[in-house]
Design a protein around this motif. Structure first.
Motif, PDB file in Angstrom:
ATOM      1  N   ILE A  45       0.844  -1.197   0.000  1.00 38.35           N
ATOM      2  CA  ILE A  45       0.000   0.000   0.000  1.00 38.35           C
ATOM      3  C   ILE A  45       0.879   1.247   0.000  1.00 38.35           C
ATOM      4  O   ILE A  45       0.631   2.196  -0.749  1.00 38.35           O
ATOM      5  CB  ILE A  45      -0.965  -0.010   1.204  1.00 38.35           C
ATOM      6  N   ALA A  46       1.922   1.242   0.827  1.00 39.38           N
ATOM      7  CA  ALA A  46       2.821   2.389   0.915  1.00 39.38           C
ATOM      8  C   ALA A  46       3.516   2.663  -0.413  1.00 39.38           C
ATOM      9  O   ALA A  46       3.781   3.822  -0.757  1.00 39.38           O
ATOM     10  CB  ALA A  46       3.853   2.170   2.016  1.00 39.38           C
ATOM     11  N   ASP A  47       3.794   1.598  -1.165  1.00 41.13           N
ATOM     12  CA  ASP A  47       4.445   1.768  -2.466  1.00 41.13           C
ATOM     13  C   ASP A  47       3.583   2.576  -3.431  1.00 41.13           C
ATOM     14  O   ASP A  47       4.106   3.174  -4.373  1.00 41.13           O
ATOM     15  CB  ASP A  47       4.760   0.404  -3.089  1.00 41.13           C
ATOM     16  N   ASN A  48       2.290   2.608  -3.194  1.00 37.94           N
ATOM     17  CA  ASN A  48       1.376   3.353  -4.052  1.00 37.94           C
ATOM     18  C   ASN A  48       1.010   4.711  -3.474  1.00 37.94           C
ATOM     19  O   ASN A  48       0.110   5.372  -3.987  1.00 37.94           O
ATOM     20  CB  ASN A  48       0.104   2.532  -4.302  1.00 37.94           C
ATOM     21  N   GLN A  49       1.687   5.108  -2.417  1.00 37.22           N
ATOM     22  CA  GLN A  49       1.426   6.391  -1.781  1.00 37.22           C
ATOM     23  C   GLN A  49       2.674   7.268  -1.896  1.00 37.22           C
ATOM     24  O   GLN A  49       3.720   6.825  -2.360  1.00 37.22           O
ATOM     25  CB  GLN A  49       1.076   6.190  -0.299  1.00 37.22           C
ATOM     26  N   SER A  50       2.555   8.480  -1.416  1.00 35.29           N
ATOM     27  CA  SER A  50       3.714   9.369  -1.369  1.00 35.29           C
ATOM     28  C   SER A  50       3.580  10.299  -0.170  1.00 35.29           C
ATOM     29  O   SER A  50       2.518  10.405   0.442  1.00 35.29           O
ATOM     30  CB  SER A  50       3.826  10.182  -2.661  1.00 35.29           C
ATOM     31  N   GLY A  51       4.679  10.923   0.167  1.00 38.72           N
ATOM     32  CA  GLY A  51       4.684  11.916   1.233  1.00 38.72           C
ATOM     33  C   GLY A  51       4.335  11.352   2.598  1.00 38.72           C
ATOM     34  O   GLY A  51       4.753  10.253   2.973  1.00 38.72           O
ATOM     35  N   ALA A  52       3.537  12.117   3.332  1.00 37.03           N
ATOM     36  CA  ALA A  52       3.192  11.757   4.710  1.00 37.03           C
ATOM     37  C   ALA A  52       2.384  10.464   4.784  1.00 37.03           C
ATOM     38  O   ALA A  52       2.561   9.673   5.722  1.00 37.03           O
ATOM     39  CB  ALA A  52       2.420  12.894   5.368  1.00 37.03           C
ATOM     40  N   ALA A  53       1.529  10.224   3.807  1.00 35.15           N
ATOM     41  CA  ALA A  53       0.733   8.999   3.807  1.00 35.15           C
ATOM     42  C   ALA A  53       1.638   7.779   3.675  1.00 35.15           C
ATOM     43  O   ALA A  53       1.445   6.772   4.366  1.00 35.15           O
ATOM     44  CB  ALA A  53      -0.293   9.030   2.685  1.00 35.15           C
ATOM     45  N   GLU A  54       2.618   7.868   2.788  1.00 32.19           N
ATOM     46  CA  GLU A  54       3.570   6.765   2.618  1.00 32.19           C
ATOM     47  C   GLU A  54       4.355   6.523   3.901  1.00 32.19           C
ATOM     48  O   GLU A  54       4.512   5.372   4.342  1.00 32.19           O
ATOM     49  CB  GLU A  54       4.523   7.059   1.467  1.00 32.19           C
ATOM     50  N   ASP A  55       4.833   7.598   4.512  1.00 35.77           N
ATOM     51  CA  ASP A  55       5.599   7.475   5.753  1.00 35.77           C
ATOM     52  C   ASP A  55       4.761   6.849   6.868  1.00 35.77           C
ATOM     53  O   ASP A  55       5.250   5.992   7.612  1.00 35.77           O
ATOM     54  CB  ASP A  55       6.107   8.847   6.210  1.00 35.77           C
ATOM     55  N   ALA A  56       3.507   7.258   6.967  1.00 39.40           N
ATOM     56  CA  ALA A  56       2.627   6.731   8.016  1.00 39.40           C
ATOM     57  C   ALA A  56       2.354   5.249   7.793  1.00 39.40           C
ATOM     58  O   ALA A  56       2.354   4.457   8.750  1.00 39.40           O
ATOM     59  CB  ALA A  56       1.322   7.518   8.051  1.00 39.40           C
ATOM     60  N   THR A  57       2.140   4.857   6.556  1.00 40.03           N
ATOM     61  CA  THR A  57       1.856   3.449   6.264  1.00 40.03           C
ATOM     62  C   THR A  57       3.092   2.594   6.497  1.00 40.03           C
ATOM     63  O   THR A  57       2.996   1.475   7.020  1.00 40.03           O
ATOM     64  CB  THR A  57       1.331   3.290   4.823  1.00 40.03           C
ATOM     65  N   GLU A  58       4.274   3.100   6.137  1.00 40.04           N
ATOM     66  CA  GLU A  58       5.517   2.369   6.405  1.00 40.04           C
ATOM     67  C   GLU A  58       5.749   2.226   7.910  1.00 40.04           C
ATOM     68  O   GLU A  58       6.194   1.169   8.377  1.00 40.04           O
ATOM     69  CB  GLU A  58       6.700   3.070   5.750  1.00 40.04           C
ATOM     70  N   ALA A  59       5.419   3.268   8.667  1.00 34.62           N
ATOM     71  CA  ALA A  59       5.557   3.197  10.120  1.00 34.62           C
ATOM     72  C   ALA A  59       4.593   2.161  10.701  1.00 34.62           C
ATOM     73  O   ALA A  59       4.945   1.417  11.629  1.00 34.62           O
ATOM     74  CB  ALA A  59       5.305   4.566  10.745  1.00 34.62           C
ATOM     75  N   GLN A  60       3.399   2.100  10.127  1.00 34.35           N
ATOM     76  CA  GLN A  60       2.420   1.100  10.581  1.00 34.35           C
ATOM     77  C   GLN A  60       2.923  -0.308  10.271  1.00 34.35           C
ATOM     78  O   GLN A  60       2.770  -1.221  11.094  1.00 34.35           O
ATOM     79  CB  GLN A  60       1.073   1.353   9.910  1.00 34.35           C
ATOM     80  N   ALA A  61       3.539  -0.496   9.104  1.00 32.85           N
ATOM     81  CA  ALA A  61       4.103  -1.801   8.750  1.00 32.85           C
ATOM     82  C   ALA A  61       5.218  -2.183   9.728  1.00 32.85           C
ATOM     83  O   ALA A  61       5.296  -3.324  10.186  1.00 32.85           O
ATOM     84  CB  ALA A  61       4.627  -1.792   7.318  1.00 32.85           C
ATOM     85  N   ASP A  62       6.080  -1.229  10.050  1.00 33.32           N
ATOM     86  CA  ASP A  62       7.162  -1.491  11.002  1.00 33.32           C
ATOM     87  C   ASP A  62       6.615  -1.860  12.382  1.00 33.32           C
ATOM     88  O   ASP A  62       7.120  -2.776  13.040  1.00 33.32           O
ATOM     89  CB  ASP A  62       8.089  -0.275  11.116  1.00 33.32           C
ATOM     90  N   ALA A  63       5.582  -1.148  12.812  1.00 35.55           N
ATOM     91  CA  ALA A  63       4.971  -1.429  14.111  1.00 35.55           C
ATOM     92  C   ALA A  63       4.312  -2.806  14.120  1.00 35.55           C
ATOM     93  O   ALA A  63       4.370  -3.525  15.125  1.00 35.55           O
ATOM     94  CB  ALA A  63       3.945  -0.350  14.458  1.00 35.55           C
ATOM     95  N   THR A  64       3.722  -3.183  13.001  1.00 33.48           N
ATOM     96  CA  THR A  64       3.095  -4.502  12.883  1.00 33.48           C
ATOM     97  C   THR A  64       4.146  -5.592  13.006  1.00 33.48           C
ATOM     98  O   THR A  64       3.939  -6.598  13.696  1.00 33.48           O
ATOM     99  CB  THR A  64       2.335  -4.607  11.551  1.00 33.48           C
ATOM    100  N   ARG A  65       5.290  -5.407  12.345  1.00 37.52           N
ATOM    101  CA  ARG A  65       6.373  -6.386  12.445  1.00 37.52           C
ATOM    102  C   ARG A  65       6.893  -6.486  13.888  1.00 37.52           C
ATOM    103  O   ARG A  65       7.134  -7.587  14.389  1.00 37.52           O
ATOM    104  CB  ARG A  65       7.524  -5.998  11.524  1.00 37.52           C
ATOM    105  N   ALA A  66       7.074  -5.343  14.513  1.00 39.84           N
ATOM    106  CA  ALA A  66       7.570  -5.339  15.887  1.00 39.84           C
ATOM    107  C   ALA A  66       6.597  -6.032  16.831  1.00 39.84           C
ATOM    108  O   ALA A  66       7.000  -6.808  17.704  1.00 39.84           O
ATOM    109  CB  ALA A  66       7.833  -3.905  16.341  1.00 39.84           C
ATOM    110  N   ALA A  67       5.305  -5.773  16.648  1.00 39.40           N
ATOM    111  CA  ALA A  67       4.292  -6.417  17.483  1.00 39.40           C
ATOM    112  C   ALA A  67       4.284  -7.919  17.251  1.00 39.40           C
ATOM    113  O   ALA A  67       4.135  -8.702  18.197  1.00 39.40           O
ATOM    114  CB  ALA A  67       2.910  -5.824  17.190  1.00 39.40           C
ATOM    115  N   GLY A  68       4.465  -8.341  16.012  1.00 41.28           N
ATOM    116  CA  GLY A  68       4.534  -9.767  15.708  1.00 41.28           C
ATOM    117  C   GLY A  68       5.725 -10.431  16.364  1.00 41.28           C
ATOM    118  O   GLY A  68       5.617 -11.536  16.895  1.00 41.28           O
TER     119      GLY A  68
END
Length: 97
Positions: A45-68
């Motif tokens: 999803i982040a690959d199809n976004q840009s700017g702040a939306a991309e950064d927020a989605t990448e941060a959510q992905a990182d948080a998901t990995r950490a929680a896992g």
């Protein structure tokens, strides 16, 4: 490059998961894998976004990995007896339900 590093870190965490006690480490592995699958979708999803939306989605992905990873470690540390659990209980533990 970031995705390659994150994937390598996830694989390293999975390989270390086998060092638990007498419990079933497969449940922890499955929990981490479920989180990784969700994070990969977020990365797409982040690959199809840009700017702040991309950064927020990448941060959510990182948080998901950490929680896992944290869930995997908690399951492994608890040495749960998977044989004594129903499939619904296992699914709930893996998927956080």
């Amino acid at each position: 490059m970031r995705k390659i590093l994150l994937a390598a870190a996830a694989l390293g965490a999975l390989s270390l998961a086998g060092c638990g006690g007498k419990g079933d480490d497969k449940l922890g592995d499955q929990a981490a894998e479920a989180a990784e699958n969700k994070a990969e979708i977020l990365d797409e999803i982040a690959d199809n976004q840009s700017g702040a939306a991309e950064d927020a989605t990448e941060a959510q992905a990182d948080a998901t990995r950490a929680a896992g990873g944290a869930k995997e470690e908690a399951i492994d540390d608890a040495d749960v007896n998977a044989d004594a659990m129903s499939n619904a209980q296992k699914d709930g533990l893996i998927n956080g339900q």
